[in-house]
Write a protein that holds these residues in place. Structure first.
Motif, PDB file in Angstrom:
ATOM      1  N   ILE A 157       0.861  -1.186   0.000  1.00  0.00           N
ATOM      2  CA  ILE A 157       0.000   0.000   0.000  1.00  0.00           C
ATOM      3  C   ILE A 157       0.893   1.229   0.000  1.00  0.00           C
ATOM      4  O   ILE A 157       1.692   1.418   0.920  1.00  0.00           O
ATOM      5  N   LYS A 158       0.754   2.045  -1.025  1.00  0.00           N
ATOM      6  CA  LYS A 158       1.615   3.221  -1.144  1.00  0.00           C
ATOM      7  C   LYS A 158       1.157   4.341  -0.217  1.00  0.00           C
ATOM      8  O   LYS A 158      -0.041   4.595  -0.083  1.00  0.00           O
ATOM      9  N   ILE A 159       2.128   5.012   0.387  1.00  0.00           N
ATOM     10  CA  ILE A 159       1.842   6.110   1.294  1.00  0.00           C
ATOM     11  C   ILE A 159       2.277   7.426   0.663  1.00  0.00           C
ATOM     12  O   ILE A 159       3.306   7.517   0.006  1.00  0.00           O
ATOM     13  N   ASP A 160       1.455   8.438   0.872  1.00  0.00           N
ATOM     14  CA  ASP A 160       1.765   9.789   0.383  1.00  0.00           C
ATOM     15  C   ASP A 160       2.998  10.305   1.138  1.00  0.00           C
ATOM     16  O   ASP A 160       2.940  10.518   2.348  1.00  0.00           O
ATOM     17  N   VAL A 161       4.106  10.481   0.415  1.00  0.00           N
ATOM     18  CA  VAL A 161       5.367  10.883   1.068  1.00  0.00           C
ATOM     19  C   VAL A 161       5.237  12.229   1.762  1.00  0.00           C
ATOM     20  O   VAL A 161       5.936  12.491   2.751  1.00  0.00           O
ATOM     21  N   THR A 162       4.344  13.093   1.281  1.00  0.00           N
ATOM     22  CA  THR A 162       4.200  14.417   1.914  1.00  0.00           C
ATOM     23  C   THR A 162       3.651  14.286   3.339  1.00  0.00           C
ATOM     24  O   THR A 162       3.759  15.221   4.133  1.00  0.00           O
ATOM     25  N   GLU A 163       3.091  13.107   3.664  1.00  0.00           N
ATOM     26  CA  GLU A 163       2.586  12.887   5.024  1.00  0.00           C
ATOM     27  C   GLU A 163       3.685  12.425   5.979  1.00  0.00           C
ATOM     28  O   GLU A 163       3.498  12.371   7.176  1.00  0.00           O
ATOM     29  N   VAL A 164       4.823  12.049   5.399  1.00  0.00           N
ATOM     30  CA  VAL A 164       5.924  11.530   6.215  1.00  0.00           C
ATOM     31  C   VAL A 164       6.765  12.697   6.716  1.00  0.00           C
ATOM     32  O   VAL A 164       7.389  13.401   5.941  1.00  0.00           O
ATOM     33  N   ALA A 165       6.744  12.908   8.008  1.00  0.00           N
ATOM     34  CA  ALA A 165       7.409  14.066   8.621  1.00  0.00           C
ATOM     35  C   ALA A 165       8.870  14.161   8.233  1.00  0.00           C
ATOM     36  O   ALA A 165       9.581  13.173   8.247  1.00  0.00           O
ATOM     37  N   SER A 166       9.296  15.365   7.887  1.00  0.00           N
ATOM     38  CA  SER A 166      10.697  15.700   7.618  1.00  0.00           C
ATOM     39  C   SER A 166      11.291  14.963   6.437  1.00  0.00           C
ATOM     40  O   SER A 166      12.502  14.920   6.286  1.00  0.00           O
ATOM     41  N   ALA A 167      10.453  14.318   5.620  1.00  0.00           N
ATOM     42  CA  ALA A 167      10.997  13.559   4.486  1.00  0.00           C
ATOM     43  C   ALA A 167      11.458  14.484   3.379  1.00  0.00           C
ATOM     44  O   ALA A 167      12.236  14.070   2.555  1.00  0.00           O
TER      45      ALA A 167
END
Length: 230
Positions: A220-230
Motif C-alpha cells: 500500500i503506497k503512502i503519500d510521502v508528503t505525510e511523512v514528517a521531515s521527508a
C-alpha cells in the motif's frame, strides 16, 4: 506474470493510489487474514546509492511499542560480563566455545553482542556472521562493555535497519494484532530515525517512496508528503 491468489483477488487495493499513513496502516491490518499473526512491514525507497560509502544508511532504532517478536540474543563475553549478560536475559553466552559452536554451523540467536576484548574471536566469524547481518558493530551499540543495557535493548524492541543495494530499507514495525495507534508510533519512530540518518552524500529528494504491507498482503503506497521531515 504470476497469477493472483484468491486472497490477493479478494483484497481491493489500488496499487497506484497514495494513502495517508493511518489509512495505510488500517488497510494493511485488514489485509492480514492469514492464520498466523502477520508482521506489518515498511519499505522506504531512498535517494541514495549504497555502493558509495558516503551514501550508506544504517542504524538502530527502538520501536516504542515493541516488535511483537521474541528476539534471541547471543553475547560474546567472559567472566563478570558474561554473568551480567545472563542476568540481563541473554539466551546464549560464551567466548571460544561459542565461536566453535557457530563454526560448527549452529547459530541460535537473532542479535549478536560482544565486549570489545572479544572482537579478536568474533572477527574470525566475519564470513559467517557478516552475510547474516549479525556481526557486532560499535556504531550500532553491539560492541560494548555495557552488555546488560545492550541485551535489554535488543529484547525490548530495538531493531537494526540497513539500506539494500536498490536503495530500499525494509523493516517490520510490529504485528497485525497490534492496535493501529501502536503501529503508527512504531512507524513514526522508524521513519524519524532513517530521516535523521540521512548521509552527507545523498543528493536530491531523500525519502522518495514509502509503502506498507502485511507479510502476505499487498503493498500500500503512502503519500510521502505525510511523512514528517521527508
Amino acid at each position: 506474470m504470476a497469477k493472483l491468489t484468491k486472497k490477493q483477488k479478494a483484497i481491493t487495493i489500488d496499487g497506484e493510489k497514495l494513502h495517508g499513513v493511518d489509512e495505510a496502516i488500517n488497510l494493511a491490518k485488514s489485509g492480514a487474514t492469514s492464520k498466523f499473526d502477520e508482521t506489518i512491514e515498511v519499505a522506504l525507497n531512498l535517494g541514495v546509492d549504497p555502493r558509495h560509502a558516503d551514501q550508506m544508511v544504517r542504524g538502530v532504532v527502538t520501536l516504542p511499542k515493541g516488535t511483537g517478536k521474541t528476539v534471541r540474543v547471543g553475547v560474546f563475553a567472559k567472566g563478570a560480563k558474561a554473568d551480567e549478560a545472563r542476568e540481563a536475559g541473554a539466551d546464549v553466552v560464551g567466548a571460544e566455545d561459542l565461536m566453535e559452536t557457530i563454526q560448527g554451523g549452529k547459530i541460535d540467536f537473532d542479535r549478536c553482542i560482544a565486549t570489545p576484548d572479544m572482537m579478536g574471536i568474533v572477527g574470525r566469524l566475519g564470513k559467517v556472521l557478516g552475510p547474516k547481518g549479525l556481526m557486532p558493530n560499535p556504531k550500532l551499540g553491539t560492541v560494548t562493555m555495557n552488555v546488560a543495557e545492550a541485551v535489554k535493548a535488543a529484547k525490548g524492541g530495538q531493531v537494526e535497519y540497513r539500506v539494500e543495494k536498490a536503495g530500499i530499507i525494509h523493516s517490520g514495525i510490529g504485528k497485525a494484532s497490534f492496535p493501529a495507534e501502536d503501529l503508527r508510533a512504531n512507524f513514526d519512530a522508524l521513519v524519524d530515525a532513517v530521516v535523521k540518518a540521512k548521509p552527507s552524500g545523498a543528493k536530491g529528494k531523500y525519502v522518495r517512496k514509502v509503502a506498507i504491507s502485511s507479510t502476505m498482503g499487498a503493498g500500500i503506497k503512502i503519500d510521502v508528503t505525510e511523512v514528517a521531515s521527508a
